[in-house]
Design a protein around this motif. Structure first.
Motif, PDB file in Angstrom:
ATOM      1  N   GLN A  20       7.526  -0.803  -3.112  1.00  0.00           N
ATOM      2  CA  GLN A  20       7.658  -1.158  -1.701  1.00  0.00           C
ATOM      3  C   GLN A  20       6.282  -1.191  -1.047  1.00  0.00           C
ATOM      4  O   GLN A  20       6.028  -2.003  -0.163  1.00  0.00           O
ATOM      5  N   ALA A  21       5.408  -0.290  -1.484  1.00  0.00           N
ATOM      6  CA  ALA A  21       4.020  -0.269  -1.009  1.00  0.00           C
ATOM      7  C   ALA A  21       3.194   0.503  -2.026  1.00  0.00           C
ATOM      8  O   ALA A  21       3.731   1.234  -2.868  1.00  0.00           O
ATOM      9  N   VAL A  22       1.885   0.352  -1.906  1.00  0.00           N
ATOM     10  CA  VAL A  22       0.947   1.119  -2.720  1.00  0.00           C
ATOM     11  C   VAL A  22      -0.117   1.666  -1.783  1.00  0.00           C
ATOM     12  O   VAL A  22      -0.674   0.926  -0.966  1.00  0.00           O
ATOM     13  N   ARG A  23      -0.368   2.969  -1.924  1.00  0.00           N
ATOM     14  CA  ARG A  23      -1.422   3.603  -1.139  1.00  0.00           C
ATOM     15  C   ARG A  23      -2.596   3.885  -2.061  1.00  0.00           C
ATOM     16  O   ARG A  23      -2.426   4.353  -3.179  1.00  0.00           O
ATOM     17  N   THR A  24      -3.793   3.574  -1.581  1.00  0.00           N
ATOM     18  CA  THR A  24      -5.014   3.916  -2.287  1.00  0.00           C
ATOM     19  C   THR A  24      -6.002   4.408  -1.243  1.00  0.00           C
ATOM     20  O   THR A  24      -6.323   3.674  -0.299  1.00  0.00           O
ATOM     21  N   GLY A  25      -6.399   5.655  -1.365  1.00  0.00           N
ATOM     22  CA  GLY A  25      -7.258   6.248  -0.342  1.00  0.00           C
ATOM     23  C   GLY A  25      -6.544   6.212   0.997  1.00  0.00           C
ATOM     24  O   GLY A  25      -5.399   6.626   1.116  1.00  0.00           O
ATOM     25  N   ASP A  26      -7.237   5.673   2.003  1.00  0.00           N
ATOM     26  CA  ASP A  26      -6.606   5.591   3.325  1.00  0.00           C
ATOM     27  C   ASP A  26      -6.091   4.184   3.640  1.00  0.00           C
ATOM     28  O   ASP A  26      -5.915   3.821   4.796  1.00  0.00           O
ATOM     29  N   TRP A  27      -5.816   3.415   2.598  1.00  0.00           N
ATOM     30  CA  TRP A  27      -5.256   2.067   2.765  1.00  0.00           C
ATOM     31  C   TRP A  27      -3.839   2.029   2.212  1.00  0.00           C
ATOM     32  O   TRP A  27      -3.548   2.607   1.165  1.00  0.00           O
ATOM     33  N   VAL A 119       7.985 -10.372   5.777  1.00  0.00           N
ATOM     34  CA  VAL A 119       6.776  -9.849   6.417  1.00  0.00           C
ATOM     35  C   VAL A 119       6.117  -8.834   5.481  1.00  0.00           C
ATOM     36  O   VAL A 119       6.785  -8.010   4.872  1.00  0.00           O
ATOM     37  N   GLU A 120       4.793  -8.949   5.342  1.00  0.00           N
ATOM     38  CA  GLU A 120       4.016  -7.989   4.569  1.00  0.00           C
ATOM     39  C   GLU A 120       2.872  -7.510   5.444  1.00  0.00           C
ATOM     40  O   GLU A 120       2.542  -8.146   6.453  1.00  0.00           O
ATOM     41  N   ALA A 121       2.261  -6.372   5.062  1.00  0.00           N
ATOM     42  CA  ALA A 121       1.223  -5.812   5.915  1.00  0.00           C
ATOM     43  C   ALA A 121       0.238  -4.970   5.136  1.00  0.00           C
ATOM     44  O   ALA A 121       0.525  -4.506   4.031  1.00  0.00           O
ATOM     45  N   VAL A 122      -0.921  -4.756   5.761  1.00  0.00           N
ATOM     46  CA  VAL A 122      -1.937  -3.830   5.292  1.00  0.00           C
ATOM     47  C   VAL A 122      -2.202  -2.868   6.438  1.00  0.00           C
ATOM     48  O   VAL A 122      -2.361  -3.290   7.586  1.00  0.00           O
ATOM     49  N   ALA A 123      -2.222  -1.570   6.117  1.00  0.00           N
ATOM     50  CA  ALA A 123      -2.476  -0.550   7.139  1.00  0.00           C
ATOM     51  C   ALA A 123      -3.621   0.352   6.708  1.00  0.00           C
ATOM     52  O   ALA A 123      -3.800   0.611   5.509  1.00  0.00           O
ATOM     53  N   ARG A 124      -4.365   0.829   7.681  1.00  0.00           N
ATOM     54  CA  ARG A 124      -5.402   1.827   7.452  1.00  0.00           C
ATOM     55  C   ARG A 124      -4.871   3.134   8.008  1.00  0.00           C
ATOM     56  O   ARG A 124      -4.591   3.228   9.195  1.00  0.00           O
ATOM     57  N   LEU A 125      -4.694   4.110   7.143  1.00  0.00           N
ATOM     58  CA  LEU A 125      -4.067   5.381   7.522  1.00  0.00           C
ATOM     59  C   LEU A 125      -5.083   6.357   8.084  1.00  0.00           C
ATOM     60  O   LEU A 125      -6.243   6.285   7.871  1.00  0.00           O
TER      61      LEU A 125
END
Length: 125
Positions: A20-27, A119-125
């Motif tokens: 559903q998503a992949v987190r790498t570092g703060d992305w 819809v897809e997205a990129v987030a900075r956590l």
């Protein structure tokens, strides 16, 4: 670089070999969300606004499962099977993204499961 898959039951399960998503570092990179009801796995009924609402709620659930909020989203891509529905989808989108992240809207011939919007997205956590 460590890749951490993100999964939540509050959004539809992936319908293919992806997360559903992949987190790498703060992305956080969120896979395309279509308007499937996570409880039933079926496409929601109603017009493009109902589909946009469900797809965006699914996106929100995945972002939250990844440790963020919609305010963390920096880039969105919308896929529409009918660009004539752009304004209708925009109206729904504006309720979710008041901070106005970068965005692209792309017309496509078809989407999985007969969806009208993805819809897809990129987030900075």
């Amino acid at each position: 670089m460590e890749l951490e898959p993100v999964q939540t039951p509050h959004a539809p399960a992936a319908i293919g070999p992806y997360s559903q998503a992949v987190r790498t570092g703060d992305w956080l990179f969120v896979s395309g969300q279509i308007p499937l009801d996570p409880a039933t796995g079926r496409l929601v009924e109603g017009g493009v606004e109902a589909q946009a609402e469900r797809a965006l709620r699914n996106l929100q659930a995945v972002v939250e499962a990844g440790g963020g909020r919609l305010e963390n989203v920096v880039k969105v891509t919308l896929f529409l099977t009918d660009l004539g529905q752009f304004e209708a989808v925009n109206g729904v989108y504006a309720r979710f993204f008041t901070h106005k992240p970068a965005r692209a809207a792309v017309g496509v011939a078809a989407l999985p499961r007969g969806a009208a919007v993805e819809v897809e997205a990129v987030a900075r956590l």
